[in-house]
Design a protein around this motif. Structure first.
Motif, PDB file in Angstrom:
ATOM      1  N   LYS A   2      -4.603   8.766  -9.343  1.00  0.00           N
ATOM      2  CA  LYS A   2      -4.309   8.435  -7.958  1.00  0.00           C
ATOM      3  C   LYS A   2      -2.913   7.842  -7.910  1.00  0.00           C
ATOM      4  N   HIS A   3      -2.152   8.188  -6.896  1.00  0.00           N
ATOM      5  CA  HIS A   3      -0.847   7.584  -6.786  1.00  0.00           C
ATOM      6  C   HIS A   3      -0.921   6.453  -5.781  1.00  0.00           C
ATOM      7  N   SER A   4      -0.192   5.390  -6.060  1.00  0.00           N
ATOM      8  CA  SER A   4      -0.237   4.240  -5.171  1.00  0.00           C
ATOM      9  C   SER A   4       0.944   4.222  -4.215  1.00  0.00           C
ATOM     10  N   ILE A   5       1.977   4.914  -4.548  1.00  0.00           N
ATOM     11  CA  ILE A   5       3.124   5.021  -3.653  1.00  0.00           C
ATOM     12  C   ILE A   5       3.497   6.493  -3.596  1.00  0.00           C
ATOM     13  N   THR A   6       3.773   6.982  -2.416  1.00  0.00           N
ATOM     14  CA  THR A   6       4.144   8.392  -2.328  1.00  0.00           C
ATOM     15  C   THR A   6       5.480   8.621  -3.015  1.00  0.00           C
ATOM     16  N   ALA A   7       5.449   9.475  -3.990  1.00  0.00           N
ATOM     17  CA  ALA A   7       6.677   9.768  -4.722  1.00  0.00           C
ATOM     18  C   ALA A   7       7.544  10.706  -3.904  1.00  0.00           C
ATOM     19  N   THR A   8       8.796  10.449  -3.918  1.00  0.00           N
ATOM     20  CA  THR A   8       9.726  11.362  -3.265  1.00  0.00           C
ATOM     21  C   THR A   8      10.690  11.871  -4.304  1.00  0.00           C
ATOM     22  N   LEU A   9      10.593  13.106  -4.599  1.00  0.00           N
ATOM     23  CA  LEU A   9      11.443  13.695  -5.614  1.00  0.00           C
ATOM     24  C   LEU A   9      12.191  14.868  -5.021  1.00  0.00           C
ATOM     25  N   LEU A  10      13.422  14.986  -5.447  1.00  0.00           N
ATOM     26  CA  LEU A  10      14.169  16.167  -5.067  1.00  0.00           C
ATOM     27  C   LEU A  10      13.911  17.223  -6.123  1.00  0.00           C
ATOM     28  N   LEU A  11      13.239  18.268  -5.710  1.00  0.00           N
ATOM     29  CA  LEU A  11      12.792  19.246  -6.685  1.00  0.00           C
ATOM     30  C   LEU A  11      13.390  20.606  -6.378  1.00  0.00           C
ATOM     31  N   ALA A  12      13.730  21.283  -7.433  1.00  0.00           N
ATOM     32  CA  ALA A  12      14.208  22.651  -7.274  1.00  0.00           C
ATOM     33  C   ALA A  12      13.234  23.576  -7.982  1.00  0.00           C
ATOM     34  N   PRO A 216       6.781  10.996 -15.317  1.00  0.00           N
ATOM     35  CA  PRO A 216       6.062   9.750 -15.609  1.00  0.00           C
ATOM     36  C   PRO A 216       6.296   8.716 -14.508  1.00  0.00           C
ATOM     37  N   PRO A 217       5.284   7.908 -14.234  1.00  0.00           N
ATOM     38  CA  PRO A 217       5.416   6.881 -13.184  1.00  0.00           C
ATOM     39  C   PRO A 217       6.298   5.738 -13.656  1.00  0.00           C
ATOM     40  N   SER A 218       7.428   5.547 -12.972  1.00  0.00           N
ATOM     41  CA  SER A 218       8.413   4.569 -13.458  1.00  0.00           C
ATOM     42  C   SER A 218       7.847   3.152 -13.453  1.00  0.00           C
ATOM     43  N   MET A 219       6.972   2.849 -12.496  1.00  0.00           N
ATOM     44  CA  MET A 219       6.460   1.474 -12.404  1.00  0.00           C
ATOM     45  C   MET A 219       5.468   1.151 -13.507  1.00  0.00           C
ATOM     46  N   ASP A 220       4.976   2.183 -14.191  1.00  0.00           N
ATOM     47  CA  ASP A 220       4.043   1.976 -15.307  1.00  0.00           C
ATOM     48  C   ASP A 220       4.697   2.236 -16.658  1.00  0.00           C
ATOM     49  N   THR A 221       5.996   2.419 -16.691  1.00  0.00           N
ATOM     50  CA  THR A 221       6.640   2.819 -17.944  1.00  0.00           C
ATOM     51  C   THR A 221       7.419   1.649 -18.531  1.00  0.00           C
ATOM     52  N   PRO A 222       6.975   1.129 -19.680  1.00  0.00           N
ATOM     53  CA  PRO A 222       7.722   0.027 -20.302  1.00  0.00           C
ATOM     54  C   PRO A 222       9.154   0.471 -20.608  1.00  0.00           C
ATOM     55  N   PRO A 223      10.116  -0.452 -20.517  1.00  0.00           N
ATOM     56  CA  PRO A 223      11.521  -0.084 -20.757  1.00  0.00           C
ATOM     57  C   PRO A 223      11.739   0.646 -22.079  1.00  0.00           C
ATOM     58  N   SER A 224      11.050   0.209 -23.128  1.00  0.00           N
ATOM     59  CA  SER A 224      11.269   0.860 -24.423  1.00  0.00           C
ATOM     60  C   SER A 224      10.801   2.316 -24.392  1.00  0.00           C
ATOM     61  N   MET A 225       9.745   2.605 -23.624  1.00  0.00           N
ATOM     62  CA  MET A 225       9.264   3.993 -23.556  1.00  0.00           C
ATOM     63  C   MET A 225      10.156   4.833 -22.649  1.00  0.00           C
ATOM     64  N   TYR A 226      10.730   4.193 -21.639  1.00  0.00           N
ATOM     65  CA  TYR A 226      11.713   4.900 -20.817  1.00  0.00           C
ATOM     66  C   TYR A 226      12.914   5.301 -21.670  1.00  0.00           C
ATOM     67  N   MET A 245      11.361  11.218 -13.399  1.00  0.00           N
ATOM     68  CA  MET A 245      10.458  10.076 -13.253  1.00  0.00           C
ATOM     69  C   MET A 245       9.980  10.040 -11.805  1.00  0.00           C
ATOM     70  N   ALA A 246       8.783   9.537 -11.593  1.00  0.00           N
ATOM     71  CA  ALA A 246       8.288   9.331 -10.232  1.00  0.00           C
ATOM     72  C   ALA A 246       8.370   7.836  -9.915  1.00  0.00           C
ATOM     73  N   PRO A 247       8.944   7.492  -8.777  1.00  0.00           N
ATOM     74  CA  PRO A 247       9.121   6.066  -8.443  1.00  0.00           C
ATOM     75  C   PRO A 247       7.820   5.456  -7.944  1.00  0.00           C
ATOM     76  N   THR A 248       6.855   5.356  -8.834  1.00  0.00           N
ATOM     77  CA  THR A 248       5.512   5.005  -8.401  1.00  0.00           C
ATOM     78  C   THR A 248       4.728   4.442  -9.570  1.00  0.00           C
ATOM     79  N   SER A 249       3.469   4.105  -9.312  1.00  0.00           N
ATOM     80  CA  SER A 249       2.534   3.810 -10.391  1.00  0.00           C
ATOM     81  C   SER A 249       1.288   4.655 -10.157  1.00  0.00           C
ATOM     82  N   TYR A 250       0.595   4.986 -11.219  1.00  0.00           N
ATOM     83  CA  TYR A 250      -0.593   5.842 -11.094  1.00  0.00           C
ATOM     84  C   TYR A 250      -1.780   5.180 -11.750  1.00  0.00           C
ATOM     85  N   LEU A 251      -2.955   5.436 -11.173  1.00  0.00           N
ATOM     86  CA  LEU A 251      -4.187   5.190 -11.918  1.00  0.00           C
ATOM     87  C   LEU A 251      -4.412   6.428 -12.768  1.00  0.00           C
TER      88      LEU A 251
END
Ligand SMILES: [Zn+2]
Length: 312
Positions: A2-12, A216-226, A245-251
């Motif tokens: 589940k996403h907690s914030i709607t991700a907005t990505l520019l996709l091609a 990957p959800p940026s809000m759930d990604t530790p800096p070292s893994m980023y 990256m998606a500017p969000t967090s996911y369950l």
């Protein structure tokens, strides 16, 4: 998930899928192929595609179903043929019998620092014949082929544990903190109780879709893994539009481990706003061997970075 914030990505238009799948070959993945030297240099998108098709042929695979049991046997058969030890662990989620499947390499019983994970249950109540090609089968197929690749580096394989998780999907239509992630919650708690949490986790989900960026959800990604993820994108010279990256967090199945201090990275395809996620359109027609290939190469690159040779 589940996403907690709607991700907005520019996709091609991103994943080129001119490597046409060969459906007629799909069940011809054999012991001979496992042992073939030539096919071991790079992970094969076609082999993973064939696994994905074979798993989808088993039909819907919700927890505690005949399809789920058949899938466990399929995974065990191929893992064991490649030399991996497998173990099922049974537990109860939402009052339903569930089973995670573990795979380890070698005799040692030491704690493996890196956990590779994916969920293998498919969502109920989507449709009678929902097969979850991207949402369920794709990551299992990729991890099977990654397991085969790791047999070439046994000292590295000994530092990895692979887990195929049950009960990721919620029973209600929308996932909540309480409903969903049953297998990963149970396993993370078990490891915490036993003092056997890994240092790192890489979770794969929705990793085989045509023109589906991995985000990957940026809000759930530790800096070292980023940092590791960014380095892998550069090393592999992957498209930063396809690998983003998606500017969000996911369950999703990274969260129970992340919450216990594991450095987790959720390699997840961008599903928000798609026309296939949790619909009957999530079948083999949206799966792309090249997407599977890139997801496997990314995972193997991350393994190389996290478990460098001098620690082997
Ligand atoms: Zn799902």
């Amino acid at each position: 998930m589940k996403h907690s914030i709607t991700a907005t990505l520019l996709l091609a238009a991103l994943c080129s899928c001119d490597d046409k799948p060969k459906e007629q070959d799909k069940l011809q993945f054999s012991l001979e192929e496992i042992q073939s030297e030539e096919s071991l240099d790079q992970p094969s998108g076609q082999v993973a595609y064939n696994h994905c098709a074979a798993i989808c042929d088993l039909g819907p695979r919700p927890s505690n179903s005949a399809g789920y049991e058949a899938q466990l046997r399929y995974l065990e058969q191929h893992l064991q043929a490649a030399g991996w030890k497998t173990q099922r662990r049974a537990f109860t989620g939402a009052g339903i019998p569930m089973q995670n499947l573990h795979a380890t390499w070698g005799e040692a019983t030491h704690l493996r620092p890196l956990l590779l994970s994916c969920h293998i249950d498919t969502k109920i109540n989507v449709s009678e014949d929902f097969v979850g090609a991207n949402d369920g089968a794709s990551a299992a197929a990729a991890l099977l082929e990654i397991a085969r690749m790791l047999t070439r580096k046994p000292q590295q394989a000994e530092q990895v544990e692979i887990i195929f998780l049950d009960g990721e999907e919620s029973f209600a239509w929308n996932m909540t903190e309480e409903d969903g992630l049953y297998g990963s919650k149970w396993d993370a708690q078990r490891r915490d109780d036993e003092g056997s949490l890994p240092k790192w986790q890489i979770n794969l989900d929705l990793v085989g879709g045509r023109d589906v960026p991995i985000a990957p959800p940026s809000m759930d990604t530790p800096p070292s893994m980023y940092t590791e993820y960014s380095e892998a994108i550069r090393t592999l010279q992957f498209s930063p539009e396809q690998w983003t990256m998606a500017p969000t967090s996911y369950l999703d199945d990274h969260r129970p481990y992340l919450d216990k201090g594991v450095l987790s990275l959720n390699l997840i395809g961008h599903f928000v706003g798609s026309n296939w996620w949790h619909t009957p359109k999530d079948d083999m027609s949206i799966i792309c061997p090249n997407a599977l290939s890139e997801s496997m190469r990314m995972t193997l690159q991350l393994i190389n970075q996290l478990i460098p040779k001098e620690e082997q």
